[in-house]
Design an enzyme around this catalytic site. Structure first.
Site, PDB file in Angstrom:
ATOM      1  N   ALA A  28     -13.619  10.124  10.246  1.00 51.58           N
ATOM      2  CA  ALA A  28     -12.854  10.169   9.021  1.00 51.58           C
ATOM      3  C   ALA A  28     -12.166   9.174   8.896  1.00 51.58           C
ATOM      4  O   ALA A  28     -11.888   8.603   7.630  1.00 51.58           O
ATOM      5  CB  ALA A  28     -12.307  11.460   8.616  1.00 51.58           C
ATOM      6  N   ASP A  47      -1.667  -1.198   5.924  1.00 49.18           N
ATOM      7  CA  ASP A  47      -2.080  -0.663   7.217  1.00 49.18           C
ATOM      8  C   ASP A  47      -3.514  -0.740   7.628  1.00 49.18           C
ATOM      9  O   ASP A  47      -3.796  -0.250   8.581  1.00 49.18           O
ATOM     10  CB  ASP A  47      -1.468   0.768   7.521  1.00 49.18           C
ATOM     11  CG  ASP A  47      -2.054   1.791   6.544  1.00 49.18           C
ATOM     12  OD1 ASP A  47      -1.892   1.860   5.441  1.00 49.18           O
ATOM     13  OD2 ASP A  47      -2.841   2.897   7.113  1.00 49.18           O
ATOM     14  N   MET A  73     -10.856   4.052   6.370  1.00 50.57           N
ATOM     15  CA  MET A  73      -9.495   4.393   5.684  1.00 50.57           C
ATOM     16  C   MET A  73      -8.965   2.947   5.138  1.00 50.57           C
ATOM     17  O   MET A  73      -9.315   1.819   5.325  1.00 50.57           O
ATOM     18  CB  MET A  73      -8.498   4.844   6.416  1.00 50.57           C
ATOM     19  CG  MET A  73      -8.353   6.275   6.662  1.00 50.57           C
ATOM     20  SD  MET A  73      -7.978   6.936   5.157  1.00 50.57           S
ATOM     21  CE  MET A  73      -6.337   6.589   4.828  1.00 50.57           C
ATOM     22  N   ALA A  97       0.016   5.194   1.704  1.00 47.94           N
ATOM     23  CA  ALA A  97      -0.082   6.030   2.627  1.00 47.94           C
ATOM     24  C   ALA A  97      -0.303   5.086   4.127  1.00 47.94           C
ATOM     25  O   ALA A  97      -1.189   4.360   4.277  1.00 47.94           O
ATOM     26  CB  ALA A  97      -1.342   6.889   2.891  1.00 47.94           C
ATOM     27  N   ASP A 130       0.801  -1.363  -0.096  1.00 55.19           N
ATOM     28  CA  ASP A 130       0.055  -0.004   0.052  1.00 55.19           C
ATOM     29  C   ASP A 130       0.838   1.287   0.086  1.00 55.19           C
ATOM     30  O   ASP A 130       2.115   1.193   0.114  1.00 55.19           O
ATOM     31  CB  ASP A 130      -0.869   0.023   1.095  1.00 55.19           C
ATOM     32  CG  ASP A 130      -1.662   1.072   1.295  1.00 55.19           C
ATOM     33  OD1 ASP A 130      -2.376   1.509   0.561  1.00 55.19           O
ATOM     34  OD2 ASP A 130      -1.786   1.707   2.554  1.00 55.19           O
ATOM     35  N   HIS A 185     -15.250   5.477   0.524  1.00 58.51           N
ATOM     36  CA  HIS A 185     -14.976   5.709   1.716  1.00 58.51           C
ATOM     37  C   HIS A 185     -16.000   6.974   2.190  1.00 58.51           C
ATOM     38  O   HIS A 185     -16.495   6.810   2.999  1.00 58.51           O
ATOM     39  CB  HIS A 185     -13.552   6.602   1.799  1.00 58.51           C
ATOM     40  CG  HIS A 185     -12.941   6.920   3.171  1.00 58.51           C
ATOM     41  ND1 HIS A 185     -11.719   6.510   3.243  1.00 58.51           N
ATOM     42  CD2 HIS A 185     -13.499   7.752   4.108  1.00 58.51           C
ATOM     43  CE1 HIS A 185     -11.487   7.101   4.559  1.00 58.51           C
ATOM     44  NE2 HIS A 185     -12.655   7.885   5.037  1.00 58.51           N
ATOM     45  N   ARG A 225     -10.902  -2.012  -3.337  1.00 55.55           N
ATOM     46  CA  ARG A 225     -10.782  -2.661  -2.109  1.00 55.55           C
ATOM     47  C   ARG A 225     -12.355  -2.639  -1.386  1.00 55.55           C
ATOM     48  O   ARG A 225     -12.873  -1.775  -1.473  1.00 55.55           O
ATOM     49  CB  ARG A 225      -9.862  -1.972  -0.995  1.00 55.55           C
ATOM     50  CG  ARG A 225      -8.489  -1.855  -1.508  1.00 55.55           C
ATOM     51  CD  ARG A 225      -7.631  -0.809  -0.961  1.00 55.55           C
ATOM     52  NE  ARG A 225      -6.169  -1.056  -1.286  1.00 55.55           N
ATOM     53  CZ  ARG A 225      -5.470  -0.319  -0.747  1.00 55.55           C
ATOM     54  NH1 ARG A 225      -5.625   0.762   0.055  1.00 55.55           N
ATOM     55  NH2 ARG A 225      -4.102  -0.377  -1.030  1.00 55.55           N
ATOM     56  N   LYS A 268     -11.577   6.270  -2.286  1.00 53.27           N
ATOM     57  CA  LYS A 268     -12.048   7.519  -1.435  1.00 53.27           C
ATOM     58  C   LYS A 268     -13.863   7.681  -1.964  1.00 53.27           C
ATOM     59  O   LYS A 268     -14.130   8.241  -0.925  1.00 53.27           O
ATOM     60  CB  LYS A 268     -11.380   8.624  -2.140  1.00 53.27           C
ATOM     61  CG  LYS A 268      -9.734   8.616  -1.596  1.00 53.27           C
ATOM     62  CD  LYS A 268      -9.656   8.425  -0.164  1.00 53.27           C
ATOM     63  CE  LYS A 268      -8.333   8.144   0.353  1.00 53.27           C
ATOM     64  NZ  LYS A 268      -8.216   6.801   0.571  1.00 53.27           N
TER      65      LYS A 268
END
Length: 272
Positions: free
Chosen positions: A47, A188, A51, A16, A14, A58, A162, A55
């Site tokens: 928020a 992560d 994650m 970030a 990944d 999200h 994802r 986006k």
């Protein structure tokens, strides 16, 4: 040539919280600001919950939160729908584009780990929940710092992202690697780990450097050890609950895990 069914061929990282941006902080302010510009308050903690998802997905997950949906209703006069998700997304993307390079520092140990992976003959792939317009800003900064993966699959590149496996399937094809058990996914976030599991790879969750703790490196290092242990344990538990094969603090700790996976492959074991 080594047997592809008994040796690792690739590691897929990944971005970030994994390779760059300790604490995965770049998107957080952008989400909060995007909602604020539309008259709705959300917290950093809210928020962070989805994650790892693409986006737009999200934002859809945030809109599905009953508390946020009610705030939206009060502020905007109706419960959020697809058009509202699109509206937040249109505001969010330029905000994230504007700040992503401010959080582009490589996580300590990332370059050395990638170098050691390549010295073993492993290919380096990458997937991300960022859309390509955001990555077009981040990739050159990472490259200048020494990180250049052999492929990049972004949210929005394929029909599904994802936690499904399609971005991993594209990575297999880009790198020319198979079977999935010869690949390790390092991430992560929950959706990123589930992406690897859906594709059939080994999965390595990152407990400290990414979203599950959510602190900058300086903030993390300033904590007393006892507080670090509490946060680390909570993140490890979250990764184990979704089925990560291994959990480590950051990419700097990856190489012993690859040794362990190689040993398990040699005995005929496969990912959970």
């Amino acid at each position: 040539m080594s047997d592809p069914f008994t040796h690792l061929q690739a590691v897929v990282f990944d971005w970030a919280g994994t390779i760059v941006d300790f604490g995965s902080r770049a998107p957080m302010g952008a989400f909060v600001e995007a909602y604020a510009r539309l008259g709705v308050a959300i917290s950093i903690a809210e928020a962070r919950k989805p994650m790892g998802l693409p986006k737009r997905a999200h934002i859809a997950a945030l809109m599905a939160d009953p508390a946020i949906a009610e705030r939206w209703r009060v502020a905007r006069g109706h419960l959020p729908g697809e058009a509202d998700i699109d509206e937040v997304y249109r505001v969010f993307v330029p905000l994230n584009e504007a700040v992503v390079t401010d959080y582009a520092d490589l996580i300590p140990g990332a370059v050395a780990t990638v170098r050691q992976c390549r010295a073993r003959g492993l290919k380096i792939g990458s997937t991300t929940g960022y859309v390509r317009s955001i990555m077009e800003r981040l990739v050159p900064v990472a490259a200048a710092a020494g990180y250049v993966p052999e492929n990049l699959v972004c949210a929005g590149d394929l029909a599904g992202g994802r936690p499904g496996p399609l971005m991993m399937y594209r990575t297999f094809a880009d790198l020319g690697v198979y079977p999935p058990a010869a690949v390790v996914k390092v991430d992560d976030t929950e959706p990123g780990i589930l992406e690897g599991k859906a594709a059939g790879t080994w999965t390595v969750g990152l407990a400290v450097s990414g979203n599950m703790v959510g602190l900058s490196r300086a903030e993390w290092e300033a904590l007393p050890e006892a507080e670090q242990q509490v946060l680390r344990a909570a993140a490890i538990e979250k990764h184990k609950a979704i089925g990560a094969d291994y959990v480590i603090d950051s990419v700097a700790d990856l190489m012993p895990v690859l040794d362990a996976i190689e040993a398990r492959l040699a005995k005929g074991e496969k990912p959970a």
